[in-house]
Design an enzyme around this catalytic site. Structure first.
Site, PDB file in Angstrom:
ATOM      1  N   THR A  77      42.095  31.535  83.987  1.00  0.00           N
ATOM      2  CA  THR A  77      43.440  31.417  84.556  1.00  0.00           C
ATOM      3  C   THR A  77      43.394  31.027  86.023  1.00  0.00           C
ATOM      4  O   THR A  77      44.059  30.079  86.454  1.00  0.00           O
ATOM      5  CB  THR A  77      44.200  32.742  84.389  1.00  0.00           C
ATOM      6  N   LYS A 136      36.978  41.222  93.434  1.00  0.00           N
ATOM      7  CA  LYS A 136      36.968  42.499  94.184  1.00  0.00           C
ATOM      8  C   LYS A 136      35.911  43.467  93.664  1.00  0.00           C
ATOM      9  O   LYS A 136      35.322  44.226  94.434  1.00  0.00           O
ATOM     10  CB  LYS A 136      38.338  43.169  94.175  1.00  0.00           C
ATOM     11  N   GLU A 188      39.739  36.281 100.698  1.00  0.00           N
ATOM     12  CA  GLU A 188      41.149  36.651 100.847  1.00  0.00           C
ATOM     13  C   GLU A 188      41.792  36.968  99.505  1.00  0.00           C
ATOM     14  O   GLU A 188      42.590  37.901  99.383  1.00  0.00           O
ATOM     15  CB  GLU A 188      41.914  35.515 101.526  1.00  0.00           C
ATOM     16  N   GLY A 228      50.986  39.400  79.232  1.00  0.00           N
ATOM     17  CA  GLY A 228      49.800  38.942  79.943  1.00  0.00           C
ATOM     18  C   GLY A 228      49.526  39.655  81.247  1.00  0.00           C
ATOM     19  O   GLY A 228      48.612  39.277  81.990  1.00  0.00           O
ATOM     20  N   GLU A 236      45.303  43.540  80.363  1.00  0.00           N
ATOM     21  CA  GLU A 236      44.256  43.074  79.458  1.00  0.00           C
ATOM     22  C   GLU A 236      44.282  43.904  78.169  1.00  0.00           C
ATOM     23  O   GLU A 236      44.900  44.964  78.098  1.00  0.00           O
ATOM     24  CB  GLU A 236      42.888  43.226  80.123  1.00  0.00           C
ATOM     25  N   LYS A 271      39.899  47.105  95.737  1.00  0.00           N
ATOM     26  CA  LYS A 271      40.632  46.436  96.814  1.00  0.00           C
ATOM     27  C   LYS A 271      40.714  47.317  98.060  1.00  0.00           C
ATOM     28  O   LYS A 271      40.588  46.825  99.195  1.00  0.00           O
ATOM     29  CB  LYS A 271      42.034  46.067  96.317  1.00  0.00           C
ATOM     30  N   GLY A 319      47.991  36.703  89.178  1.00  0.00           N
ATOM     31  CA  GLY A 319      48.492  35.548  88.449  1.00  0.00           C
ATOM     32  C   GLY A 319      47.803  34.270  88.893  1.00  0.00           C
ATOM     33  O   GLY A 319      47.075  34.229  89.891  1.00  0.00           O
TER      34      GLY A 319
END
Length: 422
Positions: free
Chosen positions: A15, A106, A130, A188, A191, A206, A303
């Protein structure tokens, strides 16, 4: 780098990888004008080169063999394959070859970041990440700017869009956790195996990265106070709402006199709190600086395109900046303990059917134990089930244990953020 062309390799073409290609193609002219070079995807590592994809790449670019990527003349690697193994070995080999790396991973950074930062410094290549923390929110760049003048006393936020979506729907539609999780998977957001999100691992990774940037060190992951949302009930969320609060999964890093404290846990916020206003799959990060005060940054945290945006911005940034050594990452064991502060307010939810489970008896016990009850909301079902929410000061784990053993109650307590304004 080749004159006029930046040669980019991709590790992963799911994705986010597809989003990176779409973003580069749609912004190619702007990027070329800004960088003085065109960006060309020259190699992409995939699991299945025959798979139909939403973006087109020539078959000659695709490979299932990492050695093809390593032997190619790439200038920059974009790593969006996720996981730690074999990703760490791939990234390490590419850094040692002299490639700059942009990653959205991450988990890799939280588990092997200290080594990768050191390796990148030794080989004088950029390691940009980032996109690893809050998708399209450029929070790491903002922090680097603020750290030049501000001392950051605290960072807190909603760092996982999946859990925020689930908690929003549970409150708005009064549905169970399992019902909303199924919705999130169908849309979506979650998972098939949602544990990384709902058990707080994703937010913890994070937070680890944020702590490294803000404080120059973090705690080992095993020392982070982490609790997820899988055991939250619609009843807890409903009573919290009736008391004027909202439950959010809050990741928080604080600097204390004893060291840094990191936590990820369901937390009660007054409805007026800025983080309580963040709904659906959005993320938010709140900073507290000694000069600038409190700042809030919000946006889509995950996303295809938000994450791809951060990846491509990183790519463009490192192409315009000379290499400078990255501050070393450190882990320090034995940070500030997450012991209960008896003077802090908390939200306690109790539920039970036993003969001793009456509001009067519970309140009498708490009063004798020195626990102050500020607010109380009681509900009874037709089956005689007591459900009550209490905003308290001075409630300890020992009190909770006695409520379970002596009153037959199920007990769940939550920290309360923003209670100083109560």
């Amino acid at each position: 780098m080749s004159t006029g062309v930046v040669r980019v390799g991709l590790l992963g073409l799911g994705t986010v990888g597809g989003g990176v290609i779409k973003t580069i193609r749609s912004q190619q002219e702007k990027l070329a004008s800004r960088l003085g070079k065109r960006i060309e995807i020259v190699k992409a590592l995939v699991r299945d080169s025959e798979k139909e994809r939403a973006v087109y790449l020539d078959r000659s670019v695709l490979t299932t063999d990492f050695e093809d990527v390593l032997k190619s003349d790439v200038d920059i690697i974009v790593e969006v394959m996720g996981g730690v193994e074999p990703t760490y070995d791939y990234v390490r080999a590419l850094i040692e070859k002299g490639c700059h790396v942009v990653t959205a991973n991450k988990e890799l950074l939280a588990k092997r970041g200290t080594e990768l930062v050191d390796l990148a410094n030794r080989h004088q290549v950029h390691l940009a990440y980032e996109a690893s923390v809050a998708g399209g929110i450029p929070i790491l760049g903002v922090l680097r700017q603020f750290l030049r003048t501000n001392d950051i006393s605290g960072v807190r936020g909603i760092l996982n869009g999946t859990t925020n979506f689930i908690l929003t729907k549970m409150e708005q539609e009064q549905l169970s956790y399992q019902e909303v999780l199924k919705q999130a998977q169908e849309l979506g957001y979650a998972e098939a195996d949602p544990r990384s999100d709902v058990e707080g691992f994703d937010a913890m990774y994070k937070l680890y990265i944020l702590a490294q940037l803000v404080y120059g060190e973090s705690l080992p992951l095993a020392e982070v106070n982490r609790k997820g949302i899988a055991d939250l009930t619609a009843g807890q969320i409903r009573i919290a709402s009736e008391l004027g609060y909202r439950i959010k999964l809050i990741a928080q890093a604080e600097q204390t006199g004893e060291g840094i404290r990191l936590s990820v846990e369901p937390t009660m916020l007054p409805l007026s709190h800025p983080l309580a206003q963040i709904q659906d799959a959005f993320n938010a990060v709140q900073l507290s600086g000694n000069i600038v005060g409190d700042l809030l940054f919000t946006g889509r945290g995950a996303g295809e395109l938000p994450t791809a945006s951060a990846v491509v911005e990183d790519l463009a940034y490192l192409l315009t900046q000379p290499f400078t050594p990255h501050p070393a990452w450190r882990e320090r064991e034995g940070g500030a303990e997450t012991t209960q502060e008896t003077e802090a307010k908390s939200f306690c939810y109790v539920e039970g059917t036993g003969p001793a489970a009456t509001p009067d008896r519970v309140l009498h016990f708490l009063r004798l134990a020195g626990v102050e009850v500020h607010k109380l909301k009681v509900q009874f079902d037709l089956g005689g089930v007591l459900r009550a929410g209490l905003i308290t000061t001075g409630l300890t784990d020992e009190h909770s244990d006695l409520l379970r053993s002596d009153f037959g109650l199920q007990v769940r307590c939550f920290p309360l953020l923003g209670s100083s304004a109560e």
